[in-house]
Design a protein around this motif. Structure first.
Motif, mmCIF file in Angstrom:
data_model
loop_
_atom_site.group_PDB
_atom_site.id
_atom_site.type_symbol
_atom_site.label_atom_id
_atom_site.label_comp_id
_atom_site.label_asym_id
_atom_site.label_seq_id
_atom_site.Cartn_x
_atom_site.Cartn_y
_atom_site.Cartn_z
ATOM 1 N N MET A 193 -13.672 44.460 -73.373
ATOM 2 C CA MET A 193 -12.237 44.528 -73.658
ATOM 3 C C MET A 193 -11.896 43.759 -74.933
ATOM 4 O O MET A 193 -11.146 44.243 -75.786
ATOM 5 C CB MET A 193 -11.432 43.964 -72.480
ATOM 6 N N LEU A 194 -12.474 42.562 -75.076
ATOM 7 C CA LEU A 194 -12.203 41.753 -76.271
ATOM 8 C C LEU A 194 -12.751 42.404 -77.535
ATOM 9 O O LEU A 194 -12.158 42.258 -78.612
ATOM 10 C CB LEU A 194 -12.773 40.347 -76.095
ATOM 11 N N ILE A 225 -6.131 50.392 -69.810
ATOM 12 C CA ILE A 225 -6.424 51.809 -70.063
ATOM 13 C C ILE A 225 -7.881 52.000 -70.485
ATOM 14 O O ILE A 225 -8.604 52.821 -69.913
ATOM 15 C CB ILE A 225 -5.458 52.385 -71.118
ATOM 16 N N GLY A 226 -8.322 51.248 -71.491
ATOM 17 C CA GLY A 226 -9.685 51.425 -71.985
ATOM 18 C C GLY A 226 -10.725 50.727 -71.145
ATOM 19 O O GLY A 226 -11.747 51.324 -70.779
ATOM 20 N N GLY A 227 -10.462 49.462 -70.828
ATOM 21 C CA GLY A 227 -11.460 48.644 -70.152
ATOM 22 C C GLY A 227 -11.530 48.831 -68.656
ATOM 23 O O GLY A 227 -12.462 48.354 -68.010
ATOM 24 N N ILE A 228 -10.549 49.506 -68.085
ATOM 25 C CA ILE A 228 -10.600 49.780 -66.645
ATOM 26 C C ILE A 228 -10.647 51.293 -66.407
ATOM 27 O O ILE A 228 -11.623 51.807 -65.865
ATOM 28 C CB ILE A 228 -9.415 49.134 -65.894
ATOM 29 N N ILE A 229 -9.629 52.012 -66.824
ATOM 30 C CA ILE A 229 -9.561 53.448 -66.509
ATOM 31 C C ILE A 229 -10.713 54.224 -67.150
ATOM 32 O O ILE A 229 -11.424 54.971 -66.464
ATOM 33 C CB ILE A 229 -8.185 54.027 -66.905
ATOM 34 N N ILE A 255 -8.251 43.528 -63.442
ATOM 35 C CA ILE A 255 -6.860 43.308 -63.894
ATOM 36 C C ILE A 255 -6.737 41.901 -64.471
ATOM 37 O O ILE A 255 -6.105 41.705 -65.518
ATOM 38 C CB ILE A 255 -5.869 43.522 -62.729
ATOM 39 N N ILE A 256 -7.353 40.928 -63.817
ATOM 40 C CA ILE A 256 -7.344 39.555 -64.345
ATOM 41 C C ILE A 256 -8.020 39.522 -65.715
ATOM 42 O O ILE A 256 -7.513 38.888 -66.650
ATOM 43 C CB ILE A 256 -8.034 38.589 -63.354
ATOM 44 N N LYS A 257 -9.146 40.218 -65.864
ATOM 45 C CA LYS A 257 -9.840 40.268 -67.160
ATOM 46 C C LYS A 257 -8.967 40.920 -68.221
ATOM 47 O O LYS A 257 -8.946 40.466 -69.376
ATOM 48 C CB LYS A 257 -11.157 41.035 -67.034
ATOM 49 N N ALA A 258 -8.238 41.976 -67.860
ATOM 50 C CA ALA A 258 -7.363 42.651 -68.830
ATOM 51 C C ALA A 258 -6.243 41.721 -69.286
ATOM 52 O O ALA A 258 -5.923 41.664 -70.482
ATOM 53 C CB ALA A 258 -6.788 43.931 -68.217
#
Length: 181
Positions: A40-41, A119-123, A156-159
């Motif tokens: 994500m980062l 959106i990118g890092g989860i979905i 979600i916490i990571k996002a």
């Protein structure tokens, strides 16, 4: 150019370093790790292209056998495990996350980074992970999707963290957040 290469390598190293946080492997063979925060980062800080390149560099290092995945895994066999769908989805997740941050000049970078990470890092990442699980475990897509629901709260916490870290970095050193350059 040299700065871009350095940042790509640095973020590949960040993903590898996040593997050192103790993992917890679930019964169906997929570990809970902090490495998706690194993905994500890569997108929120480096942007779409550089973020995806950092993840691809990381994946190349894993493929040649460096034990950079959670649990000290590495090598081509890592791409044949139940978790391989997630691994294959890493560069796509970073690209989509970065693209959203680049294009959406929204209200606050923390919100934009957090939403982009969802959106990118989860979905996007889950789409690859669910497909990989369905193939590896011989389950339907719906059954595989049910298995990954356990990851949602942590991701979600990571996002949220990715959004907050990116915003703090931008506030401290605006030129270092290339997704906004």
């Amino acid at each position: 150019m040299e700065r871009n290469l350095t940042l790509v390598a640095l973020f590949a190293a960040l993903i590898a370093a996040l593997a050192l946080i103790p993992q917890f492997t679930l019964a169906f063979g997929v570990p809970i790790t902090a490495q998706s925060l690194g993905v994500m980062l890569c997108g929120t800080v480096l942007g779409s292209k550089r973020g995806a390149l950092a993840v691809l560099l990381f994946m190349l290092l894993v493929a040649i056998g460096l034990p950079l995945l959670a649990g000290g895994r590495g090598g081509l066999g890592s791409f044949m495990l139940p978790s391989s769908g997630f691994l294959i989805g890493f560069p796509f997740a970073a690209f989509v996350t970065g693209l959203i941050v680049e294009k959406w000049q929204g209200p606050s970078l923390a919100i934009v980074g957090g939403v982009a990470s969802v959106i990118g890092g989860i979905i996007v990442l889950y789409a690859f992970g669910i497909a990989g699980l369905a193939i590896a475990l011989d389950k339907t897509l719906l059954e595989s999707a049910a298995l990954v629901t356990v990851f949602i709260p942590g991701d979600i916490i990571k996002a949220v963290l990715a959004g907050l870290i990116t915003a703090a970095l931008y506030k401290a050193r605006p030129a270092s957040v290339l997704s906004r350059a």
